[in-house]
Enzyme design. Structure first.
Site, short mmCIF file in Angstrom:
data_model
loop_
_atom_site.label_atom_id
_atom_site.label_comp_id
_atom_site.label_asym_id
_atom_site.label_seq_id
_atom_site.Cartn_x
_atom_site.Cartn_y
_atom_site.Cartn_z
CE1 TYR A 168 -3.40 -2.28 5.79
CE2 TYR A 168 -3.00 0.07 5.53
CZ TYR A 168 -3.27 -1.17 4.98
OH TYR A 168 -3.40 -1.28 3.61
CE LYS A 198 -1.27 -4.40 3.44
NZ LYS A 198 -1.61 -5.68 2.81
CB SER A 244 -0.86 -0.02 1.27
OG SER A 244 -1.41 1.24 1.51
#
Ligand code: UD1
Length: 357
Positions: free
Chosen positions: A148, A152, A124
Site C-alpha cells: 500500500y 503511494k 500518506s
C-alpha cells in the site's frame, strides 16, 4: 468549470466535497463505491443544500471515464480513489498496484489529453516508513514498507516524472497523517467495511457495542506510556487543506508536497482517555502484541503547509472524539440504512455511463 473528485464518496472525499461546495465550486464525483456508499454523497447534498454530479464507474474503465472529460468542463482533479488497507495490500499486492497505480496513470493520461493539468493527489505519511526522528518534515527520506505504502510512493514518483515531461502541469501531493473525527452534523463519517483496522473507528465500534474490547497493539514502545504515538487530525481540517491546496494548484505550476497533520502526537492510551472524557463512554482495553510494521512515534512537522498554503489544523483531540462519536452513535451501521433520498437535487444513476451490454 468543475472540479473532478475521484473517490468522492469516501471518508476524506465526502468531507472535502462539503468544503469545495461551500467554497462555491461545482463538483463532479467519480466513484465505484467499492469501499463507500452513495448515501454519503446524498448527505453531502443535504448538508450543503447543493447538488453534485455523480458518475458510478471504475477508474480502470477508460472509455467511460473519457466520457466524463468529454461531457464536463473540468478545471482540476482531486484524486482520492484508491485502496488503503495495509494488511490486504500484503495479501493481494497486485490488486493494490492495479487499483492505485493503473488508475492514476489512466486519469493522468486523460487529463493530459484534455489539457486538464491541475491535480491534487492523496498521499500518506506512510511514505516515510518507520521514521528515525520526529517531527517529520517533507524532506525526510522516503521508504514505504508495504505494498500500500509503495503504491503511494510510486505514484508520487510518477507524478514528479510527469511534471518533468510536461511542465505545464501543476501537481500538489498531500501527505495525510491520521484523519479521524467527522462532520459536526453527525451525518457523514468514516464507515469502514468489516472490522476496522484503524484506531478511532475501532474505538467507536467498541463504544457502540458492536465490538467487545479495544486491542492495544503493544505497550512497550519508547513513548510516554509505552503505546504508539500518532498525529491525529480532524477530517474537516484535512478537507479545508484540500480547498487551499486546490487554490494554490490552480495558481501555479510544478510539484508541491505538503504534510497535513497537527504537529502533535497522542498515544493510544491518551486517545482512549480523550474519547472517554469527551463522550462519557468507557472503552474496555486489552494489551496485545505489537502490530508488525507499526512505528513507535509518528507526527508531522506541518510548518510548510502553514507557510505556503496558509493552512493550520484547528480542531483538537476532544473535538475529534466528540465528532467521531456523534457520527457513530447516530449511525451505528454507517450508511447502510438505505433510506429513500429526499433530495431531488442529487443526480445519481447506477447506469450513468455504464456501457449497455
Ligand atoms: C495505518 C497504516 C498506514 C495508513 C493509515 C491510514 C498500518 C501499519 N499503518 O496507520 O499505512 O496510511 O493507517 O489511516 O496499518 N492501534 C491499536 N489498536 C487498534 C488499531 C490501532 O492499538 O485496533 C494503534 C496502532 O498500533 C497505532 C495507533 O493505534 O499505534 C494508530 O493506528 P492506525 O489508526 O491503524 O493508524 P496507523 O498505524 O498510523
Amino acid at each position: 468549470m468543475g472540479i473532478l473528485v475521484t473517490g468522492g464518496a469516501g471518508f476524506i472525499g465526502s468531507h472535502t466535497c462539503i468544503e469545495l461546495l461551500n467554497d462555491g465550486n461545482e463538483i463532479i464525483v467519480v466513484d465505484n463505491f467499492s469501499n463507500s456508499n452513495p448515501e454519503s454523497l446524498n448527505r453531502v447534498c443535504r448538508i450543503t443544500g447543493k447538488s453534485i454530479k455523480i458518475y458510478h464507474l471504475d477508474l480502470l474503465d477508460l472509455e467511460s471515464l473519457e466520457e466524463v472529460f468529454l461531457v464536463n468542463q473540468i478545471e482540476a482533479v482531486i484524486h482520492f480513489a484508491g485502496l488503503k488497507a495495509v494488511g490486504e495490500s500484503v495479501q493481494d499486492s497486485l490488486k493494490y498496484y492495479k487499483n492505485n497505480i493503473a488508475t492514476t496513470i489512466i486519469i493522468c493520461e486523460l487529463m493530459q489529453k484534455y489539457s486538464v493539468k491541475n491535480l491534487v493527489f492523496s498521499s500518506s505519511a506512510t511514505v516515510y516508513g518507520l521514521p528515525d526522528t520526529v517531527p517529520i518534515s517533507e524532506g525526510f527520506p522516503l521508504k514505504a514498507i508495504n505494498p500500500y505504502g509503495r503504491t503511494k510512493l510510486m505514484i508520487e514518483e510518477i507524478l514528479q516524472d510527469l511534471y518533468i515531461s510536461d511542465n505545464e502541469w501543476s501537481i500538489t501531493i498531500l501527505r495525510y497523517f491520521n484523519p479521524i473525527g467527522a462532520h459536526e452534523s453527525g451525518m457523514i463519517g468514516e464507515d469502514p467495511s468489516g472490522t476496522p483496522n484503524n484506531l478511532m473507528p475501532y474505538i467507536t465500534k467498541v463504544a457502540v457495542g458492536q465490538l467487545n474490547v479495544l486491542n492495544i497493539f503493544g505497550n512497550d514502545y519508547p513513548t510516554i506510556d509505552g503505546t504508539g504515538v500518532r498525529d491525529y487530525i480532524h477530517v474537516v481540517d484535512l478537507a479545508i487543506g484540500h480547498v487551499l491546496a486546490l487554490d494554490k494548484t490552480l495558481k501555479s505550476t510544478g510539484v508541491k508536497i505538503y504534510n497535513l497533520g497537527t504537529g502533535k502526537g497522542y498515544s493510544v492510551l491518551e486517545v482512549v482517555s480523550a474519547f472517554e472524557s469527551a463522550t462519557g463512554v468507557k472503552i474496555p482495553i486489552k494489551i496485545t502484541n505489537p502490530r508488525p510494521g507499526d512505528a513507535a512515534i509518528c507526527y508531522a512537522d506541518p510548518k510548510k503547509a502553514e507557510k505556503e498554503l496558509n493552512w493550520k489544523a484547528k480542531k483538537g483531540i476532544i473535538e475529534m472524539c466528540e465528532d467521531s462519536w456523534r457520527w457513530q452513535s447516530r449511525n451505528p451501521d454507517g450508511f447502510k440504512i438505505n433510506e429513500e433520498s429526499e433530495n431531488p437535487r442529487l443526480i445519481y444513476s447506477e447506469d450513468f455511463l455504464i456501457p449497455n451490454n
